[in-house]
Design an enzyme around this catalytic site. Structure first.
Site, PDB file in Angstrom:
ATOM      1  N   VAL A 278       0.831  -1.201   0.000  1.00 35.21           N
ATOM      2  CA  VAL A 278       0.000   0.000   0.000  1.00 35.21           C
ATOM      3  C   VAL A 278       0.866   1.251   0.000  1.00 35.21           C
ATOM      4  O   VAL A 278       0.589   2.218  -0.719  1.00 35.21           O
ATOM      5  CB  VAL A 278      -0.958  -0.004   1.219  1.00 35.21           C
ATOM      6  CG1 VAL A 278      -1.622   1.360   1.392  1.00 35.21           C
ATOM      7  CG2 VAL A 278      -2.027  -1.075   1.056  1.00 35.21           C
ATOM      8  N   GLU A 279       1.942   1.237   0.779  1.00 36.73           N
ATOM      9  CA  GLU A 279       2.762   2.442   0.923  1.00 36.73           C
ATOM     10  C   GLU A 279       3.518   2.796  -0.360  1.00 36.73           C
ATOM     11  O   GLU A 279       3.481   3.948  -0.794  1.00 36.73           O
ATOM     12  CB  GLU A 279       3.754   2.268   2.079  1.00 36.73           C
ATOM     13  CG  GLU A 279       3.125   2.272   3.461  1.00 36.73           C
ATOM     14  CD  GLU A 279       2.559   3.627   3.848  1.00 36.73           C
ATOM     15  OE1 GLU A 279       2.879   4.637   3.200  1.00 36.73           O
ATOM     16  OE2 GLU A 279       1.768   3.681   4.812  1.00 36.73           O
TER      17      GLU A 279
END
Length: 308
Positions: A89-90
């Site tokens: 996600v990051e």
């Protein structure tokens, strides 16, 4: 100078470093909130992160670093799937770590935080001090490091204070490097979550059917994402929990995620769900991390089983 005094740094060195900073209007603009009236939508949010590009990159990352993911799980109690979910996600496993000079954005947001939202300049002044201290400790030129528009750094997008407090040398090479060492990133994410209340062997959330009584529902939703109710508390208020939740020993939170004009999604978040929100204070983020990690883990296992 306040930063030099607080962080025990040479004032002249701090002045010279900050003199190299440049105002970044784009960083200030990106800090602005979404336009008023923009509805939250879990389905749309999920589709941004649990999608083919991230899943493919996640499977490749898993297969390359599965021993290290498993070692982090054994060391800190945080599932390999959750670690993988955070990194996916990051930054899509290091593919998008940011192209802003960290010195520029932290100085911009310290001294000229946008007026259109609640003032967080004090937070960014603290992070600027932590960043300069980090640079001194690691022998890095402050104007050389790149990160996000908010000053987050490396594969896990740690703010400078989190690097100094939670990052670990998980590859054992004698230095912490979240920009170039996926192994350090793996260990650091696991350590961060373990330090924010992670319980080994507990799930992140359970399925739940909320009570039909509006007052009972309002009571369960009042604490938001903070685990505040036992299983029996929820049942007494009319909620129906999955079989897997019946013997859960910890407190739960009834978490509501909007789906635009459609019915919202509701889950029972554990202390582990709350721990992920200490990384990013969003229930949408925490559920996306969990579900991306689950998909990546299952797909990696499926491919491993097919490999002769």
């Amino acid at each position: 100078m306040e930063i030099a005094t607080r962080m025990s740094l040479d004032p002249q060195w701090v002045s010279q470093a900050i003199a190299k900073a440049r105002y970044r209007e784009s960083a200030a603009r990106l800090m602005l909130p979404a336009p008023a009236g923009t509805p939250k939508n879990w389905g749309v949010y999920r589709s941004r992160f649990v999608e083919p590009i991230r899943v493919k990159a996640g499977v490749a990352f898993w297969r390359a670093y599965e021993p290290e993911l498993q070692r982090a799980q054994a060391s800190y109690g945080v599932p390999a799937s959750v670690i993988a979910g955070v990194l996916g996600v990051e930054t899509i496993y290091g593919k998008q770590t940011g192209n802003f000079r960290v010195l520029d954005v932290l100085t911009t947001l310290s001294l000229d935080f946008p007026k259109a939202r609640s003032d967080r300049s004090a937070f960014f002044r603290t992070e600027l001090g932590q960043f300069l201290k980090l640079c001194q400790e690691q022998g890095i030129e402050p104007d050389s490091m790149l990160g996000s528009y908010a000053g987050a750094i490396g594969l896990p997008q740690f703010m400078p204070s989190s690097i100094r407090r939670y990052a670990v040398d998980f590859d054992g090479d004698g230095r912490i490097d979240l920009q170039r060492s996926p192994v350090d990133a793996i260990g650091s994410v696991a350590h961060y979550l373990s330090q924010h209340g992670w319980h080994a062997q507990w799930p992140v959330y359970f399925d739940i059917k909320p009570p039909k009584d509006e007052q009972a529902l309002a009571k369960l939703l009042a604490p938001d994402i903070v685990p505040s109710f036992s299983v029996s508390d929820m049942q007494e208020l009319g909620a129906s929990l999955s079989d897997a939740a019946q013997n859960h020993p910890g407190q739960l939170a009834l978490v509501l995620l909007q789906n635009g004009r459609d019915e919202p999604t509701l889950i029972a978040g554990t202390a582990n769900f709350y721990a992920i929100t200490r990384y990013n204070q969003s229930s949408y983020y925490a559920l996306a991390v969990t579900q991306l990690g689950e998909v990546v883990s299952k797909e990696a296992s499926r491919q491993n089983a097919q490999t002769p």
